[in-house]
Design a protein around this motif. Structure first.
Motif, PDB file in Angstrom:
ATOM      1  N   ASP A 103       0.862  -1.186   0.000  1.00  0.00           N
ATOM      2  CA  ASP A 103       0.000   0.000   0.000  1.00  0.00           C
ATOM      3  C   ASP A 103       0.893   1.228   0.000  1.00  0.00           C
ATOM      4  OD1 ASP A 103       0.906  -0.849   2.385  1.00  0.00           O
ATOM      5  OD2 ASP A 103      -0.859  -0.336   3.545  1.00  0.00           O
ATOM      6  N   GLU A 128       0.676   4.167  -0.861  1.00  0.00           N
ATOM      7  CA  GLU A 128       0.143   5.454  -0.425  1.00  0.00           C
ATOM      8  C   GLU A 128       0.266   5.639   1.077  1.00  0.00           C
ATOM      9  OE1 GLU A 128      -1.371   3.927  -2.869  1.00  0.00           O
ATOM     10  OE2 GLU A 128      -1.878   5.397  -4.395  1.00  0.00           O
ATOM     11  N   ASN A 161       6.321   9.474   3.303  1.00  0.00           N
ATOM     12  CA  ASN A 161       7.156   9.975   2.204  1.00  0.00           C
ATOM     13  C   ASN A 161       8.635   9.798   2.502  1.00  0.00           C
ATOM     14  OD1 ASN A 161       5.192  10.722   0.568  1.00  0.00           O
ATOM     15  ND2 ASN A 161       5.410  12.941   0.873  1.00  0.00           N
ATOM     16  N   ILE A 210      -0.325   0.664  -6.131  1.00  0.00           N
ATOM     17  CA  ILE A 210      -0.781   2.047  -6.129  1.00  0.00           C
ATOM     18  C   ILE A 210      -2.286   2.091  -6.308  1.00  0.00           C
ATOM     19  CG2 ILE A 210      -0.706   4.221  -7.390  1.00  0.00           C
ATOM     20  CD1 ILE A 210       2.192   3.720  -7.886  1.00  0.00           C
ATOM     21  N   THR A 221      -4.061   5.029  -6.393  1.00  0.00           N
ATOM     22  CA  THR A 221      -4.504   6.223  -7.117  1.00  0.00           C
ATOM     23  C   THR A 221      -3.881   6.293  -8.503  1.00  0.00           C
ATOM     24  OG1 THR A 221      -2.800   7.417  -5.925  1.00  0.00           O
ATOM     25  CG2 THR A 221      -5.017   7.550  -5.077  1.00  0.00           C
ATOM     26  N   PHE A 232       1.861   9.446  -7.171  1.00  0.00           N
ATOM     27  CA  PHE A 232       2.938   8.794  -6.454  1.00  0.00           C
ATOM     28  C   PHE A 232       4.258   9.503  -6.732  1.00  0.00           C
ATOM     29  CE2 PHE A 232       6.322   5.596  -6.283  1.00  0.00           C
ATOM     30  CZ  PHE A 232       6.173   5.185  -4.971  1.00  0.00           C
ATOM     31  N   ARG A 258       5.005  12.643  -4.923  1.00  0.00           N
ATOM     32  CA  ARG A 258       5.407  12.547  -3.523  1.00  0.00           C
ATOM     33  C   ARG A 258       6.902  12.376  -3.362  1.00  0.00           C
ATOM     34  NH1 ARG A 258       2.735   7.668  -1.063  1.00  0.00           N
ATOM     35  NH2 ARG A 258       3.863   8.420   0.735  1.00  0.00           N
TER      36      ARG A 258
END
Lengths: 565, 720
Positions: free
Chosen positions: B234, B236, B240, B265, B267, B272, B275
């Protein structure tokens, strides 16, 4: 303060401003608008309407203020002046809490400004009348607040004070600053709010709340700014319950619904076979609804064992989520010891520990039933807890039953966790009273902002000590005795919080009495007390570590008596 | 009562976790005498089950009684109970296996692409190959995907696969530890490395810290294995900074350890990338992979598990519709769908005594049917309609015997089994044929659900298949017939439908005949240089525009149909007729005894999977009588009475209050209700204890919180 002073020296500008206000087409309809609007716009319009603004004003404000406000309409100018600048009362050591004051400032600034700017004779008396409402509110709050003053966490609270919305506050503060800056040009500040008033629709206030609104409408209705008005009564006349009294009265109470509750539970118990079936199919059961489900779960556990519904080597592990000290380590440790009594947890993150544990479980044939009381209790709401539980629940040899008490428990899980848990939900409204799940007295006192007493009271301490080794008991006895001595010496007040003993001194005594041999051991014992919140420690200004007990003197005496016997 | 019990396990109640043993050790370990005979029977069942699917899970449920209870108030014969249990235990695992297959198949493409990419990227120097797998928002189904990835990528080659979830890697150290442990443990295998905190490796006996990548390096060198694939499931949810650090670290070790990364991912890759720091993103050399969309996965699961002929139980249209809707409206995830499906099986076989009728003929016989079964059948809705229908049809003796003669009815019941199968085959064949025409764009799920609820009747349907069919041109007709013949020949593996060529001689022959005819007509038309058309084709009705001398003339296409055209029209008519005759099916509810094999009750599903705890709580509190059924509160009827449980009384007051509640007023309102003057007559302290309790419970349930606006005020938190 400063602002007002700045405004006062130039009365010449005021009539001008007032007239302009009166002719302003935007201003007139405001009179019929919401009460708050009315309040703000009144000064200019009344002033233009009549030369005797006082009477009109009092009427108006009385409508606004609560009944008790009326007597205080005629205040002394000094009082008023004190109220306006936020810092004044603190300096003067006034009773009023800052919250009340700040709120007033927020609510009333525009009036004040307009009052000063818009009325021919800026007499103090005039001004005083105009702010009757403010004063009534202060009087009200002064009475309510009494001795309580907690500054922390207020900032958010005041903004949405009972009389004003945060939105208006912003407006007004802006306006305020504008007023300050643009004093020579008086029309601007009053016009700006006028337009703003247009933007926010007129709010009607009716005494009876509308019936049968859908819940979201209800929310907006009840959170309308200015609508929340509560009386100034407080509980100071009521002698709040202590733990002892609570429990002694509780023991005598007979629940008239006991039989119905029992019956309800027996109804739920009829679905035990179904739950067993669901568990055997890899689902986890989650029981929700009002009432304590602890006994139901316990009964279910008994049923599971009695009927041999489980694969043979099996263990039931009960987790009490409501226990404040619940930690994942402890849970995993208990499960580990259930699988293999000699199992020792290694160090690491809970996730890694859980993986190790599951690996251990896979190597055996044991089936573990996890029964979690109050899976949505705050200790289990911590980050990461639920994902570890889900990880456990997903293992084929682990079956999980849990109970949830709050109405929003499904929010605990995202879809990943949900599918790992594989829940089936059952409405198990039991109406059974919450027992150990809820420390009612503490809970209520916390809710009321009273100082919460430690968990459990005297019985709590006795209970904690019962599960601790002899050494710990001795140490606690020593501590209690020492604190009592200090209290006696200091002629101590009721609470022991103030009376502390020096850490060093206690340590030395403990060594003398062979309670512990090293500081390490001493610390370990203290840690245990800390964990159960039966002692508190702090450092004084010199850095000396002090220990104290969060009990009253009579409680301490009772504890000591218990310990000695 | 409650108090007494509380004392017995009080000590444990304050412990966070403990091993419970409600009974003494002896009784807990041995099942009580009453339950003894049952496990013996089960044993045979489970042995059989193990043969069926050989799944490891069975070992846990081995000698255990699944817990089917005799129904009919306990009158149901053990044989029937057993049969229901067996039915469940044979039916569900088969289905589950099929579903798993479907799910695995669905991911196959992605898997192949990813492994090709990683293999191709092996030579890439200086950059870390990174696969971005767009999994979509449903994190529940990711697990399977990554499991499969681990399997495929590790197969054969010397590859270590490490799966990282954000929960397992809160910081760099933990992440590294996990990576190193997972990558080395698999190598170690039986090496008894076990619980060593430090990973000790190397001939020189050096020890490494467990988060030192050097350890991994050495271990890999020893094993002569090449690469390490780290999969961020995951992505997300990862911090970061952590991602940045990890990537930077991997990059600096890239010359010694060959890392490849996979990111799940939810989204989009752009988000990504946004970020990551540019400098970090530069280290990656990536490709994007899409996973099959949830919708199509649902469709194939649906086909194989719900519609397919292997599914023992039919789910009724309304339940199905709500299941499918839930999939589409809420991102519930395919797992939830499968659970719901399983739960439907469980419900039906556990709670419906007539579900024994699902058993195949070998297991069910006259003896199994008790008088209770017969009676239950007589009370069915479908029985009533059936009898009424026979009376209408003047089959009076049939109706009479159904009502009076138990044996006759039993015979009829047993016959139904075959009829059910025939019906299902007919249903699936019809659906398959419709789908084979390719003329309808409705998804199969909708088609199926409509067929169940309304039946299939092509002649009456509003937007039927027949209209587009009639408008087809000759070549399309030929290919359509070809498709249909094919469909009949092959059947549908997805639906578990075998080809039914032999059964449909007549249909096949007629179809072939029409095809030949149309082909011949096409030939003839070609000879006469005309295009073949039917009266349904668009041209015959459309206006024709001609430009003559710069003027536009509109004229009806009056071109009359040629003989060939007429023949073609006739052929199409015959085809449509044939098609509508062979494709038909009645709604499932019209079938006699459908209650035994169709499960269409929404309520347990909804209660069990989509709970509404808020509503439940507020109902319990606002109308406690609904639950307690006590005489004292029955008068209340939604209003407040003093006899109600305290929390309920307070809840009523709570509802009436505004967003801010004065506790003092709340207390006086409560006390006024229960005080000495009222019927309850509680003294102040007792009332206060009750009040405390109620308030404490409200708080624990999250209805109120402390408010600092005013002293002794609490803020409302819930509007249910």
């Amino acid at each position: 303060m400063a602002r007002r002073k700045a405004a006062e020296p130039e009365p010449a500008a005021r009539p001008l401003r007032k007239r302009e206000l009166a002719v302003d087409p935007y201003e007139v309809p405001d009179d019929t608008e919401s009460p708050k609007r009315r309040r703000q716009t009144k000064p200019p319009s009344t002033a233009s309407r009549s030369k005797a603004p006082n009477n009109v004003h009092v009427d108006d404000t009385i409508q606004e203020a609560t009944a008790e406000a009326q007597p205080t309409v005629e205040p002394t100018p000094t009082k008023k002046r004190r109220g306006r600048p936020p810092k004044a009362p603190l300096v003067n050591g006034q009773v009023a809490t800052p919250s009340a004051l700040r709120q007033k400032k927020v609510a009333e600034t525009p009036i004040k400004l307009k009052g000063i700017n818009g009325v021919d004779t800026p007499s103090r008396r005039n001004f005083a009348d105009r702010s009757a409402r403010r004063k009534s509110a202060r009087a009200l709050i002064d009475r309510v607040v009494g001795a309580i003053s907690d500054d922390e966490g207020e900032d958010g609270g005041i903004a949405r004070e009972i009389y004003e919305s945060s939105e208006d506050e912003e407006d007004e503060e802006e306006q305020q600053s504008q007023d300050e800056q643009e004093d020579p040009n008086p029309t601007t500040p009053s016009k700006t709010p006028g337009r703003r008033r247009k933007a926010t629709a007129a709010r009607k206030r009716s005494p009876t709340p509308p019936r049968d609104l859908p819940s979201h409408e209800q929310y907006f209705y009840q959170n309308k700014p200015g609508l929340t008005k509560t009386s100034g009564n407080n509980l100071s006349s009521l002698d709040l319950l202590t733990h002892e009294e609570y429990f002694s009265v509780l023991r005598q109470i007979k629940d008239p619904h006991a039989r119905d509750v029992q019956f309800l539970q027996s109804l739920h118990a009829e679905s035990f076979p179904q739950w067993v079936f669901e568990l055997s199919q890899g689902f986890s059961a989650c029981l929700y609804g009002y009432g304590s489900k602890r006994r139901l779960l316990h009964q279910f556990g008994t049923y599971l064992c009695a009927k041999g519904h489980l694969p043979q080597p099996n263990k039931i592990v009960v987790i009490n989520g409501y226990v404040r000290t619940t930690s994942m380590r402890e849970i995993l440790g208990t499960i580990g010891s259930a699988i293999d009594p000699s199992y020792k947890l290694s160090s690491g993150t809970p996730v890694a520990l859980a993986q190790a544990l599951l690996a251990l479980l896979s190597s055996t044939l044991t089936t573990v039933i996890l029964m979690i009381n109050s899976i949505d209790a705050s200790p289990l709401r911590k980050a990461g807890m639920q994902s570890v539980l889900a990880q456990l629940a997903a293992h084929p040899q682990i079956r999980m039953v849990c109970s949830a008490d709050t109405p929003d428990f499904p929010l605990l899980w995202d879809s990943g966790l949900r599918s790992a848990f594989n829940f089936v939900f059952h409405d198990c409204t039991t109406f059974a009273p919450f027992g150990p799940e809820l420390d009612v007295v503490d809970e209520v006192h916390e809710l009321l902002g009273r100082k919460a007493r430690r968990v459990g009271g005297k019985e709590g301490v006795a209970f904690v000590l019962r599960s601790l080794p002899e050494n710990a008991k001795n140490l606690f006895r020593l501590l209690v005795a020492e604190v009592l001595v200090v209290m006696e010496e200091g002629g101590g007040g009721g609470a022991a919080e103030g009376s502390a003993v020096e850490y060093r001194m206690v340590y030395n005594k403990a060594v003398e009495e062979f309670i512990c041999s090293s500081e390490m051991a001493f610390r370990t014992l203290l840690k245990e007390f800390h964990d159960h919140q039966i002692i508190t420690s702090h450092k004084d200004s010199l850095g000396t570590e002090l220990l104290s007990l969060p009990f009253r003197k009579d409680e301490l005496e009772a504890i000591l008596e218990d310990l000695m016997s | 009562m409650a108090e007494i019990d509380d004392h017995t396990f009080q000590e444990d109640d304050h412990r966070a976790a403990y091993v419970s043993n409600p009974l003494s050790d002896g009784t807990a370990a041995v099942p009580s005498a009453g339950a003894a005979p049952r496990p013996a029977k089960r044993r045979r069942v489970s042995a059989k089950k193990e043969v069926v699917n050989g799944r490891s899970e069975d070992q846990t449920s081995g000698p255990v009684d699944v817990g089917f209870l005799p129904l009919f108030n306990g009158q149901e014969s053990p044989g029937a109970v057993k049969l229901r249990g067996e039915l469940f235990e044979t039916a569900w695992p088969v289905l589950e296996g099929r579903i798993q297959n479907v799910l695995r198949e669905a991911n196959r493409n992605t898997l192949d692409e990813v492994s090709t990419f990683l293999r191709a990227a092996e030579g890439e120097k200086g950059k870390i190959p990174a696969g971005f797998i767009i999994t979509g928002p449903n994190i529940a189904s990711q697990d399977l995907l990554f499991e499969q990835l681990a399997e495929t990528l590790c197969k054969g080659s010397q590859t270590r696969f490490v799966r990282l979830r954000s929960a397992e890697a809160p910081n760099l150290k933990a992440a590294l530890k996990k990576i190193i442990r997972d990558a080395t443990v698999r190598v170690a295998g039986d090496d008894e490395e076990g619980d060593d905190v430090e990973v000790s490796v190397g001939q020189d006996g050096r020890k490494y810290l467990d988060y030192d990548l050097e350890a991994l390096h050495v271990s890999l060198k020893l094993q002569q294995s090449g690469r390490v694939i780290v999969a961020f499931q995951d992505s997300e949810a990862f911090d970061n900074g952590l991602l940045t650090d990890l990537i930077a670290l991997f990059h600096s070790w890239h010359d010694r350890i060959q890392f490849s990364l996979l990111f799940g991912i939810a989204t989009s890759v752009e988000l990504f990338q946004a970020r990551l720091l540019k400098s970090i993103a530069r280290h990656l050399f990536g490709a994007q992979f899409d996973v099959v969309q949830a919708g199509s996965v649902l469709d194939s699961v649906f086909k194989s598990a719900v519609a397919g002929s292997h599914a023992l139980l039919r789910l009724g249209p309304s339940l199905l519709r709500s299941l499918v809707e839930r999939q589409q409206d809420q991102v519930a995830g395919i797992q939830v769908f499968i659970s719901s499906l399983k739960y439907a099986y469980m419900c039906h076989l556990y709670a419906n005594p007539l579900s024994v009728l699902l058993a195949d003929d070998a297991h069910i016989n006259r003896e199994l049917l008790q008088p209770e079964h017969i009676e239950a059948v007589r009370s069915l809705e479908s029985f009533k309609t059936h009898v009424e229908a026979s009376v209408e049809a003047r089959q009076l003796s049939h109706a009479q015997s159904l009502l009076d003669d138990d044996d006759y009815l039993a015979e009829q019941i047993l016959e139904q089994n075959q009829k059910r199968r025939d019906y299902l085959v007919q249903l699936l064949r019809s659906l398959h044929l419709i789908a084979a025409t390719g003329l309808i764009s409705t998804p199969f799920t909708d088609l199926y659900v409509t067929a169940l609820s309304e039946g299939i009747d092509l002649t009456s349907e509003k937007a039927s298949v027949l209209d587009p069919l009639r408008r087809l041109g000759p070549n399309e007709i030929v290919s359509l017939i070809h498709h249909l013949l094919n469909a009949i020949e092959i059947g549908s593996p997805e639906l578990d439908l075998q080809g039914w060529g032999p059964d449909a001689d007549e249909l096949v022959a007629s179809l072939a005949e029409i095809r030949d005819e149309v082909e011949a007509l096409v030939e003839r038309a070609k000879d006469s240089r005309k295009t073949l058309k039917s009266k349904y084709s668009a041209q015959s009705r459309v206006l024709r525009t001609t430009v003559v001398a710069q003027k536009v003339q509109l004229s009806r296409d009056t071109a009359t149909l040629t003989d060939e055209d007429r023949e073609f029209t006739e052929a199409i008519d015959r085809l449509a007729d044939l098609f509508s005759r062979s494709v038909n099916c009645e709604p499932v509810t019209s079938r006699f005894l459908h209650e035994a094999w169709v499960y269409d009750s929404k309520s347990p599903y909804r209660d069990v999977f989509v709970p509404r705890p808020g509503t439940t709580l507020s109902r319990a509190l606002s109308r406690p009588n609904d639950y307690l059924g006590c005489a004292c509160c029955s008068k209340a009827n939604g209003t407040v009475t003093a006899t109600m449980p305290t929390t309920a009384v307070l809840y009523h007051l709570y509802l009436e209050a505004g967003a801010l509640i004065n506790v003092a007023d709340l207390w006086s309102a409560y006390y006024a209700l229960v005080s000495d003057e009222s019927d309850i007559g509680m003294d102040e302290r007792t009332a206060l204890v009750h009040f405390y309790r109620g308030l404490g419970e409200l708080r624990a349930m999250g209805f109120v919180k402390q408010s600092k606006k005013k002293a002794d005020h609490i803020a409302k938190l819930k509007w249910i």
